[in-house]
Scaffold this active site. Structure first.
Site, PDB file in Angstrom:
ATOM      1  N   THR A   1       4.849  -2.840   1.453  1.00 24.30           N
ATOM      2  CA  THR A   1       4.289  -2.166   2.627  1.00 24.30           C
ATOM      3  C   THR A   1       3.234  -3.060   3.263  1.00 24.30           C
ATOM      4  O   THR A   1       2.432  -3.688   2.563  1.00 24.30           O
ATOM      5  CB  THR A   1       3.658  -0.810   2.267  1.00 24.30           C
ATOM      6  OG1 THR A   1       2.593  -0.989   1.337  1.00 24.30           O
ATOM      7  CG2 THR A   1       4.707   0.138   1.683  1.00 24.30           C
TER       8      THR A   1
ATOM      9  N   ASP B   1       3.472  -0.744  -2.878  1.00 25.34           N
ATOM     10  CA  ASP B   1       2.633  -0.114  -1.865  1.00 25.34           C
ATOM     11  C   ASP B   1       1.261  -0.751  -1.904  1.00 25.34           C
ATOM     12  O   ASP B   1       0.372  -0.326  -2.645  1.00 25.34           O
ATOM     13  CB  ASP B   1       2.553   1.387  -2.117  1.00 25.34           C
ATOM     14  CG  ASP B   1       1.989   2.141  -0.927  1.00 25.34           C
ATOM     15  OD1 ASP B   1       1.578   1.490   0.060  1.00 25.34           O
ATOM     16  OD2 ASP B   1       1.971   3.383  -0.974  1.00 25.34           O
ATOM     17  N   ALA B   2       1.102  -1.810  -1.131  1.00 31.64           N
ATOM     18  CA  ALA B   2      -0.165  -2.540  -1.094  1.00 31.64           C
ATOM     19  C   ALA B   2      -0.753  -2.598   0.313  1.00 31.64           C
ATOM     20  O   ALA B   2      -1.910  -2.957   0.483  1.00 31.64           O
ATOM     21  CB  ALA B   2       0.018  -3.960  -1.626  1.00 31.64           C
ATOM     22  N   LYS B   3       0.057  -2.283   1.322  1.00 30.63           N
ATOM     23  CA  LYS B   3      -0.386  -2.208   2.721  1.00 30.63           C
ATOM     24  C   LYS B   3      -1.181  -3.448   3.142  1.00 30.63           C
ATOM     25  O   LYS B   3      -2.244  -3.349   3.761  1.00 30.63           O
ATOM     26  CB  LYS B   3      -1.196  -0.936   2.957  1.00 30.63           C
ATOM     27  CG  LYS B   3      -0.405   0.355   2.693  1.00 30.63           C
ATOM     28  CD  LYS B   3      -1.221   1.590   2.988  1.00 30.63           C
ATOM     29  CE  LYS B   3      -0.421   2.858   2.729  1.00 30.63           C
ATOM     30  NZ  LYS B   3      -0.153   3.102   1.293  1.00 30.63           N
ATOM     31  N   ARG B   4      -0.660  -4.607   2.812  1.00 34.48           N
ATOM     32  CA  ARG B   4      -1.358  -5.845   3.145  1.00 34.48           C
ATOM     33  C   ARG B   4      -1.243  -6.141   4.642  1.00 34.48           C
ATOM     34  O   ARG B   4      -0.225  -5.878   5.268  1.00 34.48           O
ATOM     35  CB  ARG B   4      -0.782  -7.015   2.348  1.00 34.48           C
ATOM     36  CG  ARG B   4      -0.886  -6.890   0.840  1.00 34.48           C
ATOM     37  CD  ARG B   4      -2.306  -6.605   0.379  1.00 34.48           C
ATOM     38  NE  ARG B   4      -2.447  -6.708  -1.060  1.00 34.48           N
ATOM     39  CZ  ARG B   4      -3.316  -6.007  -1.770  1.00 34.48           C
ATOM     40  NH1 ARG B   4      -4.124  -5.150  -1.179  1.00 34.48           N
ATOM     41  NH2 ARG B   4      -3.391  -6.166  -3.088  1.00 34.48           N
TER      42      ARG B   4
END
EC number: 4.1.1.23
Length: 281
Positions: free
Chosen positions: A127, A97-100
Site C-alpha cells: 500500500t 500495509d505500510a502506506k509508504r
C-alpha cells in the site's frame, strides 16, 4: 532470479480459486491482551503465527499492518519477515500495509524494501500514498512491474479526515481521489486478466456513483466487519467493478482468536457471505 507472473494475474487466479476475501493481521496491543498474550515480541510472534496457521491456506490475500511490528524495533521486523514468508508459503498473496509515500531516492528505497524480489520483506503488493503527487510513486511503479509485484494506492479512504484531501477539487473540476483512479486506469490499460495497480477504496465511504472505479485493477476495500460495512453492501457500493473488489476484514476475524478453529470458522463465514454477495459478478 526469475520474474514472477504479474501480481494482477496471480491475484485474479487466487480470487477465482479461493474467493476475494483479504484478512488483515493487526497485532495491536488491545488484541494481544484480548488473546491473553503479552504486549511483547513473544506475543507478537504467537499472534501472527496463529493467524497465518488459521487462514493463510484458505484466503486469497493476507494484509499485515507493518506499524504493529515496527513498534518492537528490529525484533518486530524479524517477526514480520517470518509472517510474510509463512503466509506466502501457505498460498496466500501478501499485501504489506505500510502506506509508504515519499519522493525520489527515498521512495526508491521503500520500493527496494518491499518490492524487490529476494528482499527480506518482499511482498506481493504494497500500500502506498500518492499525496506527494502521483508521480512520486514512479520508483515503486517501475520496480513493481520489474518484479511482478503490485501496488494499492490510497484513493478514497473511509477515515473521517480523508475527504479534506481526497474530495478536494482540482482546477480541472476533478477531485483528487478521482484523479488517482484515472492514473491507475492508465497504469492498467491493456493488462489481462487484471492490472497490478489497485486502489484502496473504503467500504464505508458511502455513495461512489460519481467515481469511475473501472480501473482494470483490484479495489482493496477495508471496512467490512467491525467498521460497519457488510458483504451485502458491496454490490450497491461498487456496482460494475464488484468482480475486482478485495474486501478486507481484520478485527471482524481477529477478535475471535486465539483458537485456530474459531478463526477458521469466522473466516469461512465471511468468505461465504462475500461469495454470495459477489455472485456472478
Amino acid at each position: 532470479m526469475s520474474v514472477l507472473e504479474p501480481f494482477g494475474a496471480r491475484l485474479r487466479r487466487a480470487m477465482d480459486e479461493r474467493g476475494p476475501l483479504c484478512v488483515g493481521i493487526d497485532p495491536h496491543a488491545s488484541l494481544l491482551a484480548a488473546w491473553g498474550l503479552n504486549d511483547d515480541v513473544a506475543g507478537l510472534e504467537r499472534f501472527s503465527r496463529t493467524v497465518v496457521e488459521a487462514v493463510a491456506d484458505r484466503v486469497a490475500v493476507m494484509k499485515p499492518q507493518s506499524a504493529f511490528y515496527e513498534r518492537f524495533g528490529s525484533r518486530g521486523i524479524a517477526v514480520l519477515e517470518k509472517t510474510v514468508e509463512q503466509a506466502r508459503a501457505a498460498g496466500a498473496l501478501v499485501v504489506m500495509d505500510a502506506k509508504r509515500g515519499d519522493i525520489g531516492s527515498t521512495m526508491a528505497g521503500y520500493a527496494e524494501a518491499y518490492l524487490r524480489k529476494g528482499a527480506p520483506l518482499f511482498s506481493d503488493a504494497l500500500t502506498v500514498s500518492p499525496y506527494l503527487g502521483y508521480g512520486s510513486l514512479s520508483p515503486a511503479v517501475a520496480l513493481a512491474r520489474e518484479s511482478g509485484a503490485g501496488l494499492f494506492v490510497l484513493a478514497l479512504t473511509s477515515n473521517p479526515e480523508g475527504p479534506e484531501v481526497q474530495h478536494a477539487v482540482r482546477a480541472d473540476g476533478r477531485s483528487v481521489g478521482a484523479t488517482v483512479l484515472a492514473h491507475l486506469a492508465v497504469e492498467n490499460a491493456g493488462e489481462e486478466p487484471l492490472g497490478s495497480f489497485g486502489a484502496v477504496v473504503g467500504a464505508t465511504v458511502g455513495d461512489l456513483s460519481s467515481h469511475d472505479l473501472d480501473i482494470n485493477g483490484p479495489l482493496l476495500a477495508p471496512g467490512v466487519g467491525a467498521q460497519g460495512a457488510t458483504p451485502a453492501d458491496l454490490p450497491g457500493l461498487f456496482g460494475p467493478a464488484l468482480r475486482n473488489v478485495v474486501p478486507n476484514v481484520s478485527r471482524g476475524v481477529l477478535r475471535h482468536g486465539p483458537e485456530v478453529g474459531a478463526l477458521r470458522s469466522v473466516t469461512e463465514h465471511f468468505a461465504e457471505e462475500i461469495r454470495a454477495a459477489v455472485g456472478g459478478a
